[in-house]
Design a protein around this motif. Structure first.
Motif, PDB file in Angstrom:
ATOM      1  N   ILE A 190       0.873  -1.180   0.000  1.00  0.00           N
ATOM      2  CA  ILE A 190       0.000   0.000   0.000  1.00  0.00           C
ATOM      3  C   ILE A 190       0.909   1.229   0.000  1.00  0.00           C
ATOM      4  O   ILE A 190       1.575   1.535   1.002  1.00  0.00           O
ATOM      5  CB  ILE A 190      -0.931   0.008   1.223  1.00  0.00           C
TER       6      ILE A 190
ATOM      7  N   CYS B 192      -1.102   3.992  -4.678  1.00  0.00           N
ATOM      8  CA  CYS B 192      -1.856   2.808  -5.097  1.00  0.00           C
ATOM      9  C   CYS B 192      -1.678   1.638  -4.128  1.00  0.00           C
ATOM     10  O   CYS B 192      -0.808   1.662  -3.251  1.00  0.00           O
ATOM     11  CB  CYS B 192      -1.399   2.388  -6.497  1.00  0.00           C
ATOM     12  N   THR B 193      -2.527   0.632  -4.328  1.00  0.00           N
ATOM     13  CA  THR B 193      -2.383  -0.671  -3.668  1.00  0.00           C
ATOM     14  C   THR B 193      -1.996  -1.677  -4.740  1.00  0.00           C
ATOM     15  O   THR B 193      -2.647  -1.769  -5.785  1.00  0.00           O
ATOM     16  CB  THR B 193      -3.704  -1.112  -3.010  1.00  0.00           C
TER      17      THR B 193
ATOM     18  N   LYS C 130     -13.026   2.809  -7.516  1.00  0.00           N
ATOM     19  CA  LYS C 130     -11.574   2.772  -7.703  1.00  0.00           C
ATOM     20  C   LYS C 130     -11.216   2.266  -9.105  1.00  0.00           C
ATOM     21  O   LYS C 130     -11.760   1.271  -9.587  1.00  0.00           O
ATOM     22  CB  LYS C 130     -10.948   1.830  -6.673  1.00  0.00           C
TER      23      LYS C 130
ATOM     24  N   ASP D 292      -5.758   2.289  -7.962  1.00  0.00           N
ATOM     25  CA  ASP D 292      -5.417   3.704  -7.790  1.00  0.00           C
ATOM     26  C   ASP D 292      -6.013   4.225  -6.476  1.00  0.00           C
ATOM     27  O   ASP D 292      -7.224   4.260  -6.295  1.00  0.00           O
ATOM     28  CB  ASP D 292      -5.970   4.495  -8.972  1.00  0.00           C
ATOM     29  N   ASP D 293      -5.139   4.622  -5.537  1.00  0.00           N
ATOM     30  CA  ASP D 293      -5.572   5.173  -4.250  1.00  0.00           C
ATOM     31  C   ASP D 293      -5.235   6.661  -4.117  1.00  0.00           C
ATOM     32  O   ASP D 293      -5.231   7.208  -3.011  1.00  0.00           O
ATOM     33  CB  ASP D 293      -4.886   4.427  -3.091  1.00  0.00           C
TER      34      ASP D 293
ATOM     35  N   ALA E 241      -8.630   6.743   0.498  1.00  0.00           N
ATOM     36  CA  ALA E 241      -7.926   5.714   1.278  1.00  0.00           C
ATOM     37  C   ALA E 241      -8.023   4.367   0.559  1.00  0.00           C
ATOM     38  O   ALA E 241      -8.929   4.132  -0.233  1.00  0.00           O
ATOM     39  CB  ALA E 241      -8.549   5.619   2.668  1.00  0.00           C
ATOM     40  N   PRO E 242      -7.067   3.464   0.828  1.00  0.00           N
ATOM     41  CA  PRO E 242      -7.047   2.172   0.121  1.00  0.00           C
ATOM     42  C   PRO E 242      -8.221   1.265   0.522  1.00  0.00           C
ATOM     43  O   PRO E 242      -8.815   1.418   1.588  1.00  0.00           O
ATOM     44  CB  PRO E 242      -5.712   1.563   0.533  1.00  0.00           C
TER      45      PRO E 242
END
Length: 410
Positions: free
Chosen positions: A92, A97-98, A124, A176-177, A181-182
């Motif tokens: 993360i 991004c994650t 997302k 895409d964060d 928030a993720p």
């Protein structure tokens, strides 16, 4: 008159007992603990019992009837399981991004990945890439969206990502964060459908013979007693390549108007035997003592049968058995109706993995001497009905006479 009434009543009672006399029995293996167990029905039991097992009963050592539930194996069953991928890496990156890297070690061909995500009201953007070495990545799916992550009954939602069929060793999902928030991704995997064939018992012994006529082979298959067949296998020799139409038949008898008995044959199934496949055929629970396989040879030399195998799907009786107590399976009683047990309403409550009990071979039950000695007398329907009517008339007459005598005394 009293002696006549006693005699007729005796005939009536003996007739009823004779009608419900069991003819065969088998000993049930003792249970190692008290609880529900399954009895595996041997082929000779399934073949001897009536349709729907209406003439079959279980009795305990005190001759009390034991309720049971009848089930049989399905020809095939399919189950869907969620198989998780091994997550090699989960990164993360703040304001970025994650990144999730999944392993497909066996390089199975897949076209979707399922993500188990904690509920979140967000949208997302993501992309999917694949790699064989974990270093060089190739595009699979660009700019797809994860949204509507809101399960009303659970705290997580399953999202399926579809893509072209591939067999990469690694798959990377990048979400895409940058604007939020993720997501909390709990698991990743795929749904696998597993099919399992039903379990069978082989029916033995089998005797078969072949007779070849002009352009046709006739194979007679015989069993020592009636059997219930769900699957047949044939093997042929001395012919490398063949493809022949065939059919299965049973022999029937009927009485003509002149009183003579006539034999005829009924088709059970249309088949095709071939050197390109296993000659195994499923049948709709055919109950027979003899079968006939007719092969259309056309202008070819006759096929030579080398083996015949018959199978019965496993059939079970589930019941509650007490530890170390004796139980008996009895069948063959005429006039019995299908049993109606409460256990049928609770079939879903019986565990699936209950212990299995075997039975002994079927044995004939000796009839009481009085019934054996007068078997012809009590099996004559005219005499039976005459006895029943006689008892009814006599009882009515005696009841009327007793009422008149009682009134006269008063």
């Amino acid at each position: 008159m009293r002696k006549i009434a006693v005699f007729l009543s005796t005939i009536f009672c003996c007739t009823v007992l004779h009608a419900q006399q069991f003819t065969k029995q088998a000993t049930i293996e003792k249970a190692g603990r008290s609880g529900f167990h399954r009895i595996l029905l041997r082929p000779e039991i399934s073949g001897t019992a009536g349709a729907g097992l209406q003439d079959l009963r279980i009795f305990d050592q005190n001759r009390r009837e034991v309720p049971f539930l009848y089930t049989q194996e399905a020809l095939s069953t399919a189950s869907i399981q969620f198989v998780e991928y091994e997550i090699d890496k989960k990164e993360i990156l703040r304001n970025c991004c994650t990144k999730l890297v999944l392993s497909n070690h066996h390089q199975n061909k897949i076209n979707n990945i399922s993500l188990r995500i904690k509920n979140a009201e967000v949208r997302k953007k993501a992309k999917l890439t694949g790699s064989d070495d974990g270093q060089n990545w190739y595009a699979l799916k660009e700019n797809f969206y994860l949204q509507q992550i809101n399960n009303l009954t659970e705290t997580s939602e399953l999202k399926i990502v579809d893509f072209p069929l591939s067999n990469y060793r690694y798959y990377a999902i990048e979400i895409d964060d940058s604007s939020a928030a993720p997501l909390n991704i709990l698991a990743a995997g795929y749904y696998d459908t597993e099919s399992e064939s039903g379990k069978f018992q082989q029916i033995k012994p089998i005797v078969f013979s072949q007779q070849d006529t002009f352009k046709e082979s006739r194979i007679a298959i015989r069993f020592p007693h009636e059997v219930l067949i769900d699957k047949l296998y044939f093997s042929f020799s001395e012919m490398p390549f063949y493809l022949r139409n065939a059919k299965l038949q049973t022999k029937q008898t009927r009485t003509q108007k002149n009183g003579k008995t006539e034999e005829y044959y009924t088709d059970i199934s249309q088949l095709q035997v071939s050197s390109a496949k296993s000659n195994t055929f499923l049948l709709p629970a055919v109950k027979v003592k003899e079968l006939y396989l007719l092969i259309d040879n056309k202008d070819n030399p006759p096929l030579q049968i080398s083996a015949v195998e018959a199978y019965q799907l496993n059939r079970y009786l589930s019941a509650w058995f007490e530890k170390d107590k004796n139980y008996m399976l009895k069948l063959g009683a005429e006039g019995l109706q299908q049993p109606d047990y409460d256990i049928a309403y609770y079939k879903d409550s019986i565990p699936k993995d209950i212990p299995l009990l075997a039975t002994s071979s079927l044995k004939n039950i000796e009839k009481p001497a009085v019934l054996v000695a007068s078997n012809t007398f009590f099996s004559n329907k005219n005499i039976i009905w005459a006895a029943i009517i006689g008892v009814i008339v006599l009882l009515g007459f005696m009841s009327t006479k007793m009422i008149k005598e009682t009134n006269a005394r008063q």
